[in-house]
Scaffold this motif. Sequence first.
Motif, PDB file in Angstrom:
ATOM      1  N   PRO A 116     -20.457 -37.533  12.338  1.00  0.00           N
ATOM      2  CA  PRO A 116     -21.125 -36.736  11.308  1.00  0.00           C
ATOM      3  C   PRO A 116     -22.541 -37.189  10.985  1.00  0.00           C
ATOM      4  N   ARG A 117     -22.872 -38.478  11.260  1.00  0.00           N
ATOM      5  CA  ARG A 117     -24.187 -39.014  10.901  1.00  0.00           C
ATOM      6  C   ARG A 117     -24.711 -39.885  12.033  1.00  0.00           C
ATOM      7  N   TRP A 118     -26.046 -40.109  12.038  1.00  0.00           N
ATOM      8  CA  TRP A 118     -26.626 -41.008  13.033  1.00  0.00           C
ATOM      9  C   TRP A 118     -25.999 -42.392  12.931  1.00  0.00           C
ATOM     10  N   ALA A 119     -25.791 -42.877  11.718  1.00  0.00           N
ATOM     11  CA  ALA A 119     -25.225 -44.227  11.549  1.00  0.00           C
ATOM     12  C   ALA A 119     -23.877 -44.343  12.249  1.00  0.00           C
ATOM     13  N   ASP A 120     -23.057 -43.296  12.155  1.00  0.00           N
ATOM     14  CA  ASP A 120     -21.756 -43.311  12.822  1.00  0.00           C
ATOM     15  C   ASP A 120     -21.914 -43.292  14.341  1.00  0.00           C
ATOM     16  N   ALA A 121     -22.887 -42.506  14.825  1.00  0.00           N
ATOM     17  CA  ALA A 121     -23.141 -42.450  16.267  1.00  0.00           C
ATOM     18  C   ALA A 121     -23.604 -43.806  16.791  1.00  0.00           C
ATOM     19  N   ASP A 123     -23.007 -46.717  15.497  1.00  0.00           N
ATOM     20  CA  ASP A 123     -21.910 -47.676  15.414  1.00  0.00           C
ATOM     21  C   ASP A 123     -20.933 -47.500  16.570  1.00  0.00           C
ATOM     22  N   LEU A 124     -20.673 -46.250  16.954  1.00  0.00           N
ATOM     23  CA  LEU A 124     -19.773 -45.997  18.082  1.00  0.00           C
ATOM     24  C   LEU A 124     -20.329 -46.583  19.375  1.00  0.00           C
ATOM     25  N   VAL A 125     -21.618 -46.375  19.629  1.00  0.00           N
ATOM     26  CA  VAL A 125     -22.224 -46.887  20.856  1.00  0.00           C
ATOM     27  C   VAL A 125     -22.280 -48.405  20.839  1.00  0.00           C
ATOM     28  N   ALA A 126     -22.668 -48.987  19.693  1.00  0.00           N
ATOM     29  CA  ALA A 126     -22.741 -50.444  19.587  1.00  0.00           C
ATOM     30  C   ALA A 126     -21.377 -51.074  19.794  1.00  0.00           C
ATOM     31  N   CYS A 127     -20.330 -50.484  19.213  1.00  0.00           N
ATOM     32  CA  CYS A 127     -18.978 -51.018  19.377  1.00  0.00           C
ATOM     33  C   CYS A 127     -18.517 -50.907  20.828  1.00  0.00           C
ATOM     34  N   TYR A 128     -18.867 -49.807  21.485  1.00  0.00           N
ATOM     35  CA  TYR A 128     -18.505 -49.633  22.895  1.00  0.00           C
ATOM     36  C   TYR A 128     -19.127 -50.744  23.750  1.00  0.00           C
ATOM     37  N   LEU A 129     -20.410 -51.012  23.542  1.00  0.00           N
ATOM     38  CA  LEU A 129     -21.095 -52.034  24.338  1.00  0.00           C
ATOM     39  C   LEU A 129     -20.598 -53.435  23.973  1.00  0.00           C
ATOM     40  N   ALA A 130     -20.385 -53.693  22.685  1.00  0.00           N
ATOM     41  CA  ALA A 130     -19.893 -55.009  22.270  1.00  0.00           C
ATOM     42  C   ALA A 130     -18.498 -55.266  22.836  1.00  0.00           C
ATOM     43  N   ASP A 131     -17.638 -54.254  22.803  1.00  0.00           N
ATOM     44  CA  ASP A 131     -16.294 -54.413  23.364  1.00  0.00           C
ATOM     45  C   ASP A 131     -16.356 -54.681  24.865  1.00  0.00           C
ATOM     46  N   ALA A 132     -17.279 -53.998  25.558  1.00  0.00           N
ATOM     47  CA  ALA A 132     -17.436 -54.227  26.996  1.00  0.00           C
ATOM     48  C   ALA A 132     -17.855 -55.662  27.266  1.00  0.00           C
ATOM     49  N   ARG A 133     -18.732 -56.188  26.439  1.00  0.00           N
ATOM     50  CA  ARG A 133     -19.187 -57.570  26.599  1.00  0.00           C
ATOM     51  C   ARG A 133     -18.065 -58.556  26.339  1.00  0.00           C
ATOM     52  N   TRP A 134     -17.288 -58.331  25.315  1.00  0.00           N
ATOM     53  CA  TRP A 134     -16.219 -59.261  24.961  1.00  0.00           C
ATOM     54  C   TRP A 134     -15.105 -59.290  25.996  1.00  0.00           C
ATOM     55  N   ARG A 135     -14.967 -58.224  26.767  1.00  0.00           N
ATOM     56  CA  ARG A 135     -13.924 -58.189  27.800  1.00  0.00           C
ATOM     57  C   ARG A 135     -14.294 -59.043  29.006  1.00  0.00           C
ATOM     58  N   ARG A 136     -15.531 -59.499  29.063  1.00  0.00           N
ATOM     59  CA  ARG A 136     -15.975 -60.297  30.205  1.00  0.00           C
ATOM     60  C   ARG A 136     -16.416 -61.669  29.714  1.00  0.00           C
ATOM     61  N   ASP A 137     -15.787 -62.714  30.259  1.00  0.00           N
ATOM     62  CA  ASP A 137     -16.054 -64.076  29.785  1.00  0.00           C
ATOM     63  C   ASP A 137     -17.396 -64.614  30.274  1.00  0.00           C
ATOM     64  N   ASP A 138     -17.824 -64.198  31.445  1.00  0.00           N
ATOM     65  CA  ASP A 138     -19.025 -64.765  32.051  1.00  0.00           C
ATOM     66  C   ASP A 138     -19.864 -63.639  32.617  1.00  0.00           C
ATOM     67  N   ASP A 139     -21.143 -63.570  32.216  1.00  0.00           N
ATOM     68  CA  ASP A 139     -21.970 -62.479  32.717  1.00  0.00           C
ATOM     69  C   ASP A 139     -22.466 -62.726  34.141  1.00  0.00           C
ATOM     70  N   GLY A 140     -22.358 -63.978  34.639  1.00  0.00           N
ATOM     71  CA  GLY A 140     -22.669 -64.259  36.032  1.00  0.00           C
ATOM     72  C   GLY A 140     -24.140 -64.329  36.381  1.00  0.00           C
ATOM     73  N   VAL A 141     -25.039 -64.257  35.408  1.00  0.00           N
ATOM     74  CA  VAL A 141     -26.469 -64.306  35.686  1.00  0.00           C
ATOM     75  C   VAL A 141     -26.928 -65.757  35.772  1.00  0.00           C
ATOM     76  N   ARG A 142     -27.581 -66.112  36.862  1.00  0.00           N
ATOM     77  CA  ARG A 142     -28.054 -67.480  37.020  1.00  0.00           C
ATOM     78  C   ARG A 142     -29.129 -67.796  35.993  1.00  0.00           C
ATOM     79  N   PRO A 143     -29.091 -68.996  35.402  1.00  0.00           N
ATOM     80  CA  PRO A 143     -30.067 -69.338  34.359  1.00  0.00           C
ATOM     81  C   PRO A 143     -31.506 -69.321  34.857  1.00  0.00           C
TER      82      PRO A 143
END
Length: 280
Positions: A116-121, A123-143
């Motif tokens: 219904p609002r931009w804030a809700d939109a 939050d949905l996208v941020a939660c989707y990306l945050a959940d995707a990150r939390w499902r992976r323990d190591d991002d695999g990028v060399r320092p």
Amino acid sequence: MVGYRALDVPQAVHRGMPSSTLTFIVSLDEGVQAADTAEALPSAKPNPIILGGLHVQASHVRQCRGQAGVQVAVHPLASRALFGMPSAELSVTDFDARPILGRGSVELHERLVQAPRWADAFDLVACYLADARWRRDDDGVRPEVAHAWHLLHRSRGTAPVAHVAERVGLSQRHLNTLFRREVGRTPKAVAMLMRFEHATARIAGDTRRAGRVDLARIAGDTGYCDQAHLTREFVRFAGVSPRAWLAEEFQNIQDGGHTDRSQWGHDAAESDRLGDPAGP
């Protein structure tokens, strides 16, 4: 993260400029019609979810009244953590993200349409990306790659690649190999893209503020040898000269005024749910 809604725009083709970030778009409608060339655009189908690799040439997007969605600028080194693969493996010609991201992204689009609002939109996208990150323990990028990217970004693309390689403790050849493997581009190509991105922002910013632009001064300020050098690089990345791009994007530059050609309703957010993928 930006929410956009076209309020009163002409039916036209918009030039999507290359940048040093990945573009992730979740539409609030049937989707975005985009292609890597103007010739391919008429046959392109609208995509409700768009994700592309690191582009070094402008894309072409069909601009329509009523378009709406949420667009996120994603750090290329976050691709493994968020999307399960390095950005080098993301297509730069096929914009449809659904085969890569699967059912979860389709559900995100369905929920976003009902927000219904931009804030809700946001939050949905941020939660989707945050959940995707939390499902992976190591991002695999060399320092070394993350630090090299940081050095290039901090210099806005002007740091010599040889100096960057020395700072991160690698040979220039080895750094080239690691960059290609991770982002699909060499450090030199990334640096050139960052410098172009900085110059483009300066050109657009000066035009909006003053209605005119001093390309020679911007060329010098952003690390180009002269205006001709800036123009050559602009044509390389955008496909047109700076003046031609300004003519596409703005009106009344010659008589000292300016008007954004497109009228958009928008909002933006920086979520505290997402950290810097390159580290401190």
